[in-house]
Design an enzyme around this catalytic site. Structure first.
Site, PDB file in Angstrom:
ATOM      1  N   GLU A   1       4.576 -10.576  15.701  1.00  0.00           N
ATOM      2  CA  GLU A   1       5.480 -10.925  14.492  1.00  0.00           C
ATOM      3  C   GLU A   1       6.955  -9.762  14.500  1.00  0.00           C
ATOM      4  O   GLU A   1       7.917 -10.190  14.496  1.00  0.00           O
ATOM      5  CB  GLU A   1       5.057 -11.094  13.611  1.00  0.00           C
ATOM      6  CG  GLU A   1       3.981 -12.181  13.289  1.00  0.00           C
ATOM      7  CD  GLU A   1       2.341 -11.681  13.585  1.00  0.00           C
ATOM      8  OE1 GLU A   1       1.720 -12.489  13.357  1.00  0.00           O
ATOM      9  OE2 GLU A   1       2.289 -10.717  14.179  1.00  0.00           O
TER      10      GLU A   1
ATOM     11  N   HIS B   1       3.258  -5.409  16.941  1.00  0.00           N
ATOM     12  CA  HIS B   1       2.545  -6.642  16.749  1.00  0.00           C
ATOM     13  C   HIS B   1       3.526  -7.815  17.177  1.00  0.00           C
ATOM     14  O   HIS B   1       4.774  -7.608  17.210  1.00  0.00           O
ATOM     15  CB  HIS B   1       2.225  -6.903  15.367  1.00  0.00           C
ATOM     16  CG  HIS B   1       1.080  -5.951  14.889  1.00  0.00           C
ATOM     17  ND1 HIS B   1      -0.058  -6.428  13.950  1.00  0.00           N
ATOM     18  CD2 HIS B   1       0.469  -4.765  15.350  1.00  0.00           C
ATOM     19  CE1 HIS B   1      -0.933  -5.223  13.604  1.00  0.00           C
ATOM     20  NE2 HIS B   1      -0.500  -4.269  14.601  1.00  0.00           N
TER      21      HIS B   1
END
Length: 162
Positions: free
Chosen positions: A61, A59
């Protein structure tokens, strides 16, 4: 929040959104981006790379955290701020907490993500349930030696706490 501070946060959120746009255009993964800022400067960028890397943990992040930690040569992001184009999913939120930045700012919320079929609601519902009540078969088998790694860790005098 003072106007200058607000505008700085908006600027970095727009940078996170740019990362999301770039990732979608490059067909790296879903429409998510993140930047990590230290002392007013971007030190790492990330976009969602789940489909291109065949990695469900890639992802935006997470990719940004990995890049920032590598750059800082540290597993913590103290004195850093995480900016995400969207409210982090439970996995990313957990990683952000483990990285220990001083703040997290995001632009779109989880409801908007859910409208595009990125719905984390099931995870939020499942986490507080006891393992036997989860929809994913989850079983704890108390095998011999299960606590030995923890005992070794507890006894280790030269460990790096985190």
């Amino acid at each position: 929040m003072k106007r200058d501070e607000f505008l700085e946060h908006v600027h970095f959120l727009q940078e996170a959104i740019k990362e999301a746009h770039k990732g979608v255009k490059a067909e790296k993964g879903g429409p998510f981006g993140a930047v990590i800022v230290k002392n007013g400067k971007i030190i790492a960028r990330g976009c969602n790379c789940v489909t291109s890397l065949h990695d469900p943990t890639a992802h935006a992040e997470i990719t940004a955290i990995r890049a920032a930690c590598a750059k800082l040569k540290n597993f913590e992001l103290k004195d850093c701020i995480v900016y995400a184009s969207c409210e982090p999913c439970p996995m990313c939120l957990g990683a952000i907490y483990w990285a220990r930045p001083k703040a997290l700012y995001f632009a779109a919320d989880r409801l908007r993500a859910a409208a595009s079929n990125f719905d984390d609601a099931v995870i939020y519902r499942e986490v507080p349930l006891p393992p036997g009540k989860r929809t994913l078969k989850t079983v704890c088998i108390k095998v011999p030696g299960r606590n030995k790694p923890f005992d070794e860790w507890d006894a280790k005098e030269d460990k790096t706490e985190y």
